[in-house]
Scaffold this active site. Structure first.
Site, mmCIF file in Angstrom:
data_model
loop_
_atom_site.group_PDB
_atom_site.id
_atom_site.type_symbol
_atom_site.label_atom_id
_atom_site.label_comp_id
_atom_site.label_asym_id
_atom_site.label_seq_id
_atom_site.Cartn_x
_atom_site.Cartn_y
_atom_site.Cartn_z
ATOM 1 C CE1 TYR A 134 -3.800 2.378 0.480
ATOM 2 C CE2 TYR A 134 -2.157 3.578 1.725
ATOM 3 C CZ TYR A 134 -3.373 3.551 1.075
ATOM 4 O OH TYR A 134 -4.140 4.685 1.000
ATOM 5 C CD1 TRP A 157 0.422 7.113 -1.883
ATOM 6 C CD2 TRP A 157 0.466 8.485 -3.626
ATOM 7 N NE1 TRP A 157 -0.803 7.704 -1.976
ATOM 8 C CE2 TRP A 157 -0.807 8.562 -3.037
ATOM 9 C CE3 TRP A 157 0.731 9.279 -4.733
ATOM 10 C CZ2 TRP A 157 -1.814 9.375 -3.515
ATOM 11 C CZ3 TRP A 157 -0.271 10.099 -5.210
ATOM 12 C CH2 TRP A 157 -1.535 10.144 -4.612
#
Length: 762
Positions: free
Chosen positions: A110, A112
């Site tokens: 999970y 960026w």
């Protein structure tokens, strides 16, 4: 020194100069009128002190084998060779699958980690685990856990609220009044998933104001709107009550558009009974809302009349749904907009996420983007993304989610690639206990984050700057090449190469790689994508040389304009085909914390409740200005924002004075869940009794062996409650928490967040 090259991150496109194997300087892409300051974290990031330089295994796991352990986060690590790591990890994956089944693996990627379309950690790990037979997965996101469940129930989608939202240019030309719940913080528009080449929001708002447009901001923080606005500073967590008070005026003064409500919505009559207090005896009047929010009832009455008389767009920030009963704010915001009857009209209606990310307000591209196929996951077991600790601590326990009754699986192996849950997740002492329960925790990361320090097997990944890739986003008109800027640092490897070696060792190499190298995958995915397009694009080699490709966009969009023009031809994907102000499905679930229509639920963490007697300050854990989440927290821009090396705590001068505090003081922020240190910043733009401490400071316990240890760096998630938004969505509630603040009188412990753990050769 090599010539400057362009590349792309989540917070913008840039050109970089590189020397001695690292980025030495960056310059925003020409034409970006409002580049993000987070680009300043890139110089020095490749060879940063926090880089993981070699494969490593936790000493206790290496000596004692797999099993639960309370030493995760406190143990030393042993550096091993890549061959040894591949053997150890492949053997453990095979053991878990053969003994416990694929459901016992949690694929917890999970975050960026990279804007790239191919070297995207989440895509890579999910493809790999699917080749092994699947894994337990998560749904939705920490950012939008409540929205991702409630909005499909109400308007049939949640993605369209962002990728096909009313565009800035339409707002500039047609909107008279923006009423923004949770503000419109331009600092958050610096980022976009998949990257961004332009940041138009600031310029759009300047043009909007020049045309005579007005902004009304409901937020405890004045700078949640940059520039002039009508600022209302309510008690945090009372936005739904304020919306109800405004709606009451519309309903009782014949200002609601009942024709729109009848033609395009279902269930308004049920909601109005609640609004007027017909059944519960509590009319949701402006005075009722003022008593809860600390605002003035007459101001709410005047605003409701202004909204009805003007072309008005109602916006709700993402932050308002990251709290208990978070489903209610976007639902009620949409209901308020529906009562105005302007949904689907140019410049009017509803928006969700303006000022939360760069995407809302930008024109969507007319095509998809190249993507790495992840395969099919045969395992159907899943959890809401913010239920990690609950899952690990309570195997076999049933729980409610979106009308379903599910059961937590018994997880033996956590496989994490990309992202840092010590930034996202609530109640870190509880998360640390949860991470002690599985047999094995595997982490891929370029840096020694807190999650890497709590792993058993640590895989050193390359950063985006050390590999070739390309990327773009669904609301940015450029597909951009991301050529390697430097050679991989130390022994770091691309995740793809790591997974390819593991897949070969486990007998699924051909399934995972399909016989392609990374560079061959880039060309293959591009050519496969280009064959689906209805407009010409150059061959891959030509695109790569050019460095970017302009893509067509849909311009001039207004959210739900097609639905308004023809509600039958463009019916919504709800049971009724209309906007569901009352949802019979949600009502049938019988949840006592989420009824069939939007409603006010008194939160536990708010200044109007009994808990505030012990912890009288409401802490807002919002997004930082100097970085994306926790990414590159050790970069120059992030470090420059800190106070004495610790995360800044903004507070009103009156609250500081009452505690004998001055700017720059080190303070202890605490409640009954935990404590952290922070540095004081005085700001009269913060509502009294409210303090603000951004998320993303890397968790740094004073005593790593103590699971309840104070964080000396300023991570607010040691304070937040690990509870879901409601039985419907079980979303993240980490944005709001009650605390007390006191001066820290002892010598402050050193900050070691960006230092590696103790390492030894095997």
């Amino acid at each position: 020194m090599v010539p400057a090259r362009t590349s792309l991150t989540h917070w913008g496109a840039f050109s970089a100069t590189v020397g001695d194997g690292d980025i030495t300087s960056v310059r925003p892409l020409s034409g970006d009128a409002d580049p993000s300051p987070a680009l300043g974290n890139l110089p020095g990031s490749i060879r940063h002190t926090a880089r993981i330089t070699a494969p490593a295994v936790r000493r206790g796991w290496l000596d004692d084998g797999p099993g639960p352990s309370t030493r995760r986060g406190a143990d030393s690590f042993v550096q091993v060779s890549w061959d040894d790591l591949t053997e150890l990890l492949a053997g453990e994956l095979r053991r878990v699958v053969d003994t416990h089944g694929n459901e016992a693996i949690y694929g917890g990627s999970y975050g960026w980690s990279s804007a790239g379309r191919f070297h995207h950690a989440q895509s890579q790990v999910h493809r790999f685990l699917n080749c092994l037979g699947g894994y337990t997965f998560s749904r939705h996101s920490y950012s939008l856990g409540a929205t991702g469940v409630i909005m499909p129930r109400v308007v049939g989608t949640h993605d369209d609220l962002f990728k096909r939202s009313t565009q800035w240019e339409v707002i500039v030309e047609h909107t008279d009044l923006m009423v923004c719940f949770g503000g419109l913080a331009l600092k958050n528009t610096g980022v976009n998933h998949g990257g961004t080449t332009a940041h138009p929001a600031r310029g759009a708002l300047e043009r909007f104001r020049r045309r005579g447009g007005r902004i009304v901001s409901f937020s405890p923080l004045r700078d949640d709107v940059d520039g002039p606005c009508d600022w209302f500073a309510p008690v945090p967590g009372t936005d739904v009550a304020i919306m109800l008070g405004l709606a009451y005026v519309l309903a009782t003064e014949s200002l609601a558009d009942r024709e729109f409500l009848a033609d395009y919505c279902v269930g308004y009559d049920r909601f109005e009974r609640y609004l007027l207090g017909t059944d519960d005896g509590v009319p949701k009047t402006p005075q009722w809302a003022a008593n809860l929010s600390g605002l003035v009832a007459e101001d709410l009455v005047a605003l409701a009349r202004r909204m009805a008389a003007a072309r008005t767009i109602v916006t709700v920030s993402w932050s308002l749904q990251r709290t208990r009963h978070g489903e209610q704010a976007p639902w009620m915001g949409l209901t308020l907009a529906a009562m105005l009857g302007q949904i689907g009209l140019a410049g009017g209606g509803f928006g969700h996420g303006y000022g939360s990310m760069n995407e809302p307000g930008l024109a969507p591209i007319r095509c998809g983007l190249p993507r790495l196929p992840q395969g099919i996951n045969p395992v159907r077991t899943f959890i809401p993304v913010a239920a990690i600790s609950d899952m690990l601590l309570n195997p076999g326990k049933p729980f409610d989610y979106n009308g379903l009754r599910l059961t937590y699986p018994d997880i033996k192996l956590v496989y994490w690639a990309g992202g840092n849950p010590f930034h996202h997740h609530q109640n870190l002492p509880r998360l640390r206990r949860a991470l002690g329960r599985p047999d094995t925790v595997v982490v891929h990361d370029p840096y020694w984050t807190a999650m890497a320090k709590h792993a058993d097997i640590v895989v050193p990944s390359t950063t985006f700057a050390e590999r070739d890739d390309y990327s773009g986003s669904r609301n940015d008109p450029v597909l951009m090449a991301m050529p390697r800027l430097a050679e991989p640092y130390a022994q770091s490897r691309d995740d793809y190469d790591t997974f390819a070696a593991l897949a070969i060792r486990l007998g699924v190499g051909e399934t995972f790689t399909e016989g392609r190298t990374s560079s061959e995958w880039l060309a293959h995915l591009y050519e496969k994508w280009s064959a689906t397009l209805d407009f010409p694009v150059p061959p891959f080699e030509e695109f790569w040389r050019a460095g970017r490709l302009r893509l067509p966009t849909d311009d001039g969009l207004t959210l739900l304009a097609d639905f308004r023009a023809d509600p039958r031809a463009h019916r919504l994907a709800t049971p009724s085909g209309k906007i569901e102000i009352f949802s019979a499905d949600i009502d049938s679930f019988g949840y006592d914390d989420c009824t069939g229509h939007p409603a006010w639920f008194e939160p536990q963490e708010w200044l109007g409740g009994p808990r505030a007697r012990r912890y009288p300050l409401h802490l807002l854990a919002n997004q930082p200005t100097s970085r994306l989440h926790s990414q590159l927290d050790g970069g120059a821009a992030s470090l420059a924002s800190k106070v004495g090396g610790r995360e800044p705590l903004r507070m009103h001068p009156d609250d500081a004075g009452a505690r004998g505090l001055a700017a720059g003081d080190v303070v202890r922020v605490f409640n009954d869940r935990g404590a952290c240190l922070a540095g004081v910043v005085l700001d009269d733009g913060v509502r009294p009794q409210v303090v603000q401490l951004s998320t993303g400071a890397w968790f740094d316990p004073a005593d790593p062996a103590d699971l309840d240890s104070m964080c000396v760096h300023g991570n607010p998630n040691v304070l937040t409650d690990d509870v879901g938004t409601s039985s419907l969505a079980q979303g993240c509630t980490g944005a709001h928490v009650l605390v007390q603040v006191e001066k820290y009188c002892a010598a402050p412990p050193p900050v070691r967040a960006h230092q590696p753990p103790v390492l030894a050769p095997r």
